[in-house]
Design a protein around this motif. Structure first.
Motif, PDB file in Angstrom:
ATOM      1  N   VAL A  87       0.895  -1.166   0.000  1.00  0.00           N
ATOM      2  CA  VAL A  87       0.000   0.000   0.000  1.00  0.00           C
ATOM      3  C   VAL A  87       0.926   1.205   0.000  1.00  0.00           C
ATOM      4  O   VAL A  87       1.577   1.495   0.999  1.00  0.00           O
ATOM      5  CB  VAL A  87      -0.910   0.022   1.248  1.00  0.00           C
ATOM      6  CG1 VAL A  87      -1.864   1.201   1.185  1.00  0.00           C
ATOM      7  CG2 VAL A  87      -1.672  -1.289   1.388  1.00  0.00           C
ATOM      8  N   LYS A  88       0.989   1.913  -1.128  1.00  0.00           N
ATOM      9  CA  LYS A  88       2.030   2.929  -1.276  1.00  0.00           C
ATOM     10  C   LYS A  88       1.499   4.209  -1.912  1.00  0.00           C
ATOM     11  O   LYS A  88       0.752   4.169  -2.881  1.00  0.00           O
ATOM     12  CB  LYS A  88       3.155   2.357  -2.146  1.00  0.00           C
ATOM     13  CG  LYS A  88       4.353   3.264  -2.311  1.00  0.00           C
ATOM     14  CD  LYS A  88       5.397   2.581  -3.171  1.00  0.00           C
ATOM     15  CE  LYS A  88       6.610   3.466  -3.383  1.00  0.00           C
ATOM     16  NZ  LYS A  88       7.602   2.838  -4.262  1.00  0.00           N
ATOM     17  N   ARG A  89       1.923   5.329  -1.340  1.00  0.00           N
ATOM     18  CA  ARG A  89       1.632   6.627  -1.952  1.00  0.00           C
ATOM     19  C   ARG A  89       2.555   6.812  -3.150  1.00  0.00           C
ATOM     20  O   ARG A  89       3.744   6.528  -3.085  1.00  0.00           O
ATOM     21  CB  ARG A  89       1.895   7.761  -0.963  1.00  0.00           C
ATOM     22  CG  ARG A  89       0.915   7.821   0.186  1.00  0.00           C
ATOM     23  CD  ARG A  89       1.247   9.012   1.089  1.00  0.00           C
ATOM     24  NE  ARG A  89       0.468   8.978   2.304  1.00  0.00           N
ATOM     25  CZ  ARG A  89      -0.759   9.485   2.422  1.00  0.00           C
ATOM     26  NH1 ARG A  89      -1.304  10.087   1.376  1.00  0.00           N
ATOM     27  NH2 ARG A  89      -1.411   9.410   3.560  1.00  0.00           N
ATOM     28  N   ASP A  90       1.966   7.299  -4.247  1.00  0.00           N
ATOM     29  CA  ASP A  90       2.750   7.585  -5.447  1.00  0.00           C
ATOM     30  C   ASP A  90       2.773   9.093  -5.655  1.00  0.00           C
ATOM     31  O   ASP A  90       1.896   9.808  -5.166  1.00  0.00           O
ATOM     32  CB  ASP A  90       2.120   6.924  -6.676  1.00  0.00           C
ATOM     33  CG  ASP A  90       2.065   5.406  -6.548  1.00  0.00           C
ATOM     34  OD1 ASP A  90       3.060   4.829  -6.091  1.00  0.00           O
ATOM     35  OD2 ASP A  90       1.035   4.819  -6.908  1.00  0.00           O
ATOM     36  N   SER A  91       3.757   9.568  -6.414  1.00  0.00           N
ATOM     37  CA  SER A  91       3.808  10.991  -6.712  1.00  0.00           C
ATOM     38  C   SER A  91       2.567  11.368  -7.508  1.00  0.00           C
ATOM     39  O   SER A  91       2.061  10.594  -8.296  1.00  0.00           O
ATOM     40  CB  SER A  91       5.074  11.321  -7.515  1.00  0.00           C
ATOM     41  OG  SER A  91       5.097  10.587  -8.709  1.00  0.00           O
ATOM     42  N   GLY A  92       2.059  12.551  -7.296  1.00  0.00           N
ATOM     43  CA  GLY A  92       0.865  12.987  -8.014  1.00  0.00           C
ATOM     44  C   GLY A  92      -0.413  12.802  -7.235  1.00  0.00           C
ATOM     45  O   GLY A  92      -1.495  13.061  -7.740  1.00  0.00           O
ATOM     46  N   GLY A  93      -0.313  12.338  -5.983  1.00  0.00           N
ATOM     47  CA  GLY A  93      -1.498  12.220  -5.152  1.00  0.00           C
ATOM     48  C   GLY A  93      -2.294  10.943  -5.324  1.00  0.00           C
ATOM     49  O   GLY A  93      -3.516  10.943  -5.170  1.00  0.00           O
ATOM     50  N   PHE A  94      -1.611   9.845  -5.647  1.00  0.00           N
ATOM     51  CA  PHE A  94      -2.272   8.558  -5.812  1.00  0.00           C
ATOM     52  C   PHE A  94      -1.856   7.590  -4.719  1.00  0.00           C
ATOM     53  O   PHE A  94      -0.777   7.716  -4.131  1.00  0.00           O
ATOM     54  CB  PHE A  94      -1.912   7.942  -7.171  1.00  0.00           C
ATOM     55  CG  PHE A  94      -2.319   8.794  -8.341  1.00  0.00           C
ATOM     56  CD1 PHE A  94      -3.583   8.702  -8.876  1.00  0.00           C
ATOM     57  CD2 PHE A  94      -1.423   9.691  -8.885  1.00  0.00           C
ATOM     58  CE1 PHE A  94      -3.952   9.493  -9.954  1.00  0.00           C
ATOM     59  CE2 PHE A  94      -1.776  10.490  -9.963  1.00  0.00           C
ATOM     60  CZ  PHE A  94      -3.053  10.383 -10.501  1.00  0.00           C
ATOM     61  N   LEU A  95      -2.717   6.609  -4.478  1.00  0.00           N
ATOM     62  CA  LEU A  95      -2.388   5.531  -3.550  1.00  0.00           C
ATOM     63  C   LEU A  95      -2.624   4.217  -4.287  1.00  0.00           C
ATOM     64  O   LEU A  95      -3.716   3.979  -4.812  1.00  0.00           O
ATOM     65  CB  LEU A  95      -3.280   5.590  -2.307  1.00  0.00           C
ATOM     66  CG  LEU A  95      -2.970   4.537  -1.242  1.00  0.00           C
ATOM     67  CD1 LEU A  95      -1.722   4.954  -0.455  1.00  0.00           C
ATOM     68  CD2 LEU A  95      -4.138   4.362  -0.291  1.00  0.00           C
ATOM     69  N   THR A  96      -1.592   3.396  -4.361  1.00  0.00           N
ATOM     70  CA  THR A  96      -1.694   2.126  -5.077  1.00  0.00           C
ATOM     71  C   THR A  96      -1.691   0.969  -4.095  1.00  0.00           C
ATOM     72  O   THR A  96      -0.831   0.870  -3.230  1.00  0.00           O
ATOM     73  CB  THR A  96      -0.520   1.951  -6.065  1.00  0.00           C
ATOM     74  OG1 THR A  96      -0.504   3.057  -6.969  1.00  0.00           O
ATOM     75  CG2 THR A  96      -0.653   0.663  -6.852  1.00  0.00           C
ATOM     76  N   VAL A  97      -2.683   0.095  -4.249  1.00  0.00           N
ATOM     77  CA  VAL A  97      -2.786  -1.127  -3.455  1.00  0.00           C
ATOM     78  C   VAL A  97      -2.506  -2.293  -4.391  1.00  0.00           C
ATOM     79  O   VAL A  97      -3.115  -2.400  -5.460  1.00  0.00           O
ATOM     80  CB  VAL A  97      -4.191  -1.283  -2.831  1.00  0.00           C
ATOM     81  CG1 VAL A  97      -4.311  -2.619  -2.094  1.00  0.00           C
ATOM     82  CG2 VAL A  97      -4.497  -0.119  -1.900  1.00  0.00           C
ATOM     83  N   GLN A  98      -1.560  -3.139  -3.999  1.00  0.00           N
ATOM     84  CA  GLN A  98      -1.221  -4.299  -4.822  1.00  0.00           C
ATOM     85  C   GLN A  98      -1.251  -5.561  -3.983  1.00  0.00           C
ATOM     86  O   GLN A  98      -0.902  -5.550  -2.808  1.00  0.00           O
ATOM     87  CB  GLN A  98       0.155  -4.123  -5.457  1.00  0.00           C
ATOM     88  CG  GLN A  98       0.202  -2.927  -6.393  1.00  0.00           C
ATOM     89  CD  GLN A  98       1.407  -2.956  -7.280  1.00  0.00           C
ATOM     90  OE1 GLN A  98       1.515  -3.812  -8.148  1.00  0.00           O
ATOM     91  NE2 GLN A  98       2.309  -2.010  -7.088  1.00  0.00           N
ATOM     92  N   GLY A  99      -1.707  -6.622  -4.632  1.00  0.00           N
ATOM     93  CA  GLY A  99      -1.791  -7.884  -3.917  1.00  0.00           C
ATOM     94  C   GLY A  99      -2.059  -9.038  -4.853  1.00  0.00           C
ATOM     95  O   GLY A  99      -1.725  -8.987  -6.050  1.00  0.00           O
ATOM     96  N   GLU A 100      -2.691 -10.064  -4.304  1.00  0.00           N
ATOM     97  CA  GLU A 100      -2.925 -11.287  -5.052  1.00  0.00           C
ATOM     98  C   GLU A 100      -4.197 -11.950  -4.535  1.00  0.00           C
ATOM     99  O   GLU A 100      -4.441 -11.974  -3.333  1.00  0.00           O
ATOM    100  CB  GLU A 100      -1.718 -12.213  -4.860  1.00  0.00           C
ATOM    101  CG  GLU A 100      -1.763 -13.489  -5.647  1.00  0.00           C
ATOM    102  CD  GLU A 100      -0.482 -14.293  -5.442  1.00  0.00           C
ATOM    103  OE1 GLU A 100       0.167 -14.632  -6.441  1.00  0.00           O
ATOM    104  OE2 GLU A 100      -0.146 -14.587  -4.279  1.00  0.00           O
ATOM    105  N   ILE A 101      -5.008 -12.457  -5.448  1.00  0.00           N
ATOM    106  CA  ILE A 101      -6.199 -13.206  -5.058  1.00  0.00           C
ATOM    107  C   ILE A 101      -5.937 -14.673  -5.364  1.00  0.00           C
ATOM    108  O   ILE A 101      -5.556 -15.027  -6.490  1.00  0.00           O
ATOM    109  CB  ILE A 101      -7.449 -12.699  -5.802  1.00  0.00           C
ATOM    110  CG1 ILE A 101      -7.729 -11.253  -5.404  1.00  0.00           C
ATOM    111  CG2 ILE A 101      -8.652 -13.591  -5.493  1.00  0.00           C
ATOM    112  CD1 ILE A 101      -8.886 -10.609  -6.143  1.00  0.00           C
ATOM    113  N   LYS A 102      -6.118 -15.513  -4.359  1.00  0.00           N
ATOM    114  CA  LYS A 102      -5.842 -16.944  -4.492  1.00  0.00           C
ATOM    115  C   LYS A 102      -7.133 -17.747  -4.385  1.00  0.00           C
ATOM    116  O   LYS A 102      -8.010 -17.421  -3.594  1.00  0.00           O
ATOM    117  CB  LYS A 102      -4.884 -17.407  -3.379  1.00  0.00           C
ATOM    118  CG  LYS A 102      -3.540 -16.717  -3.400  1.00  0.00           C
ATOM    119  CD  LYS A 102      -2.659 -17.228  -2.279  1.00  0.00           C
ATOM    120  CE  LYS A 102      -1.284 -16.561  -2.305  1.00  0.00           C
ATOM    121  NZ  LYS A 102      -0.409 -17.065  -1.223  1.00  0.00           N
TER     122      LYS A 102
END
Length: 200
Positions: A87-102
């Motif tokens: 869960v990471k803030r990116d430049s430009g005011g975005f928040l990216t959530v990354q993961g995996e569905i099993k």
């Protein structure tokens, strides 16, 4: 005679140049999901695409995701499990959530319901995780998946049915909560709620 030949040569050269440009354009539009979809169950990249991201945003997001990091694990319906890796803030005011569905069940499972119930969003983002949302309980705000000008979500789409024991990587981008917000609740339809700490 030489004028006709020169004119004909110019026309041939122009035709060849145009064919080369069209070939390049078709190749560029053809997608780059070939290798990334292998054994993933998704027909699109699991990483935020550069053309889908906001101006000035870090286009390398996702390259440093460690699949062994588990920020949260949430059970879903039918033996599915969502693991959040970043869960990471990116430049430009975005928040990216990354993961995996099993898929931990013994039957094939599809992405029905993950896109939410908003008809316009579902129709433009089939088989996606477009229904995800973040809730800032302290700030009392809910954040929905970002969309481009055509209504396509900045998230993983085209997710194929998951066979037993298989998994698919997913990403979702949201407007970033204020800098003072360090924790949010993550919601994806048909899954439980996860409390996530924001990094970056």
């Amino acid at each position: 005679m030489s004028i006709r030949r020169t004119t004909r040569s110019r026309r041939v050269a122009a035709a060849v140049s145009m064919a080369a440009v069209l070939t390049l354009a078709v190749t560029a539009c053809g997608g780059d999901g070939g290798d990334e979809t292998k054994d993933s169950g998704s027909s699109t990249s699991s990483k935020p695409a550069e053309e889908d991201k906001g101006a000035g945003e870090d286009t390398s997001a996702g390259d440093d995701v460690d699949p062994n990091v588990k920020l949260a694990e949430v059970q879903g319906q039918g033996g599915l499990k969502l693991v959040v890796n970043q869960v990471k803030r990116d430049s430009g005011g975005f928040l990216t959530v990354q993961g995996e569905i099993k898929n931990e069940s013994d039957q094939s499972r599809n992405s029905a319901g993950w896109a939410g119930s908003e008809l316009s969003l579902v129709s433009k983002n089939p088989n996606s995780v477009a229904g995800a949302a973040l809730v800032d309980k302290v700030g009392k705000k809910r954040y929905y998946i970002l969309r481009d000008t055509e209504g396509r979500c900045l998230c993983t789409t085209g997710i194929l049915p998951l066979q037993p024991g298989k998994s698919t990587p997913v990403f979702m981008q949201f407007p970033a909560p204020p800098e003072g917000t360090s924790e949010v609740d993550f919601i994806l339809p048909t899954f439980g709620t996860a409390s996530l700490k924001i990094s970056g």
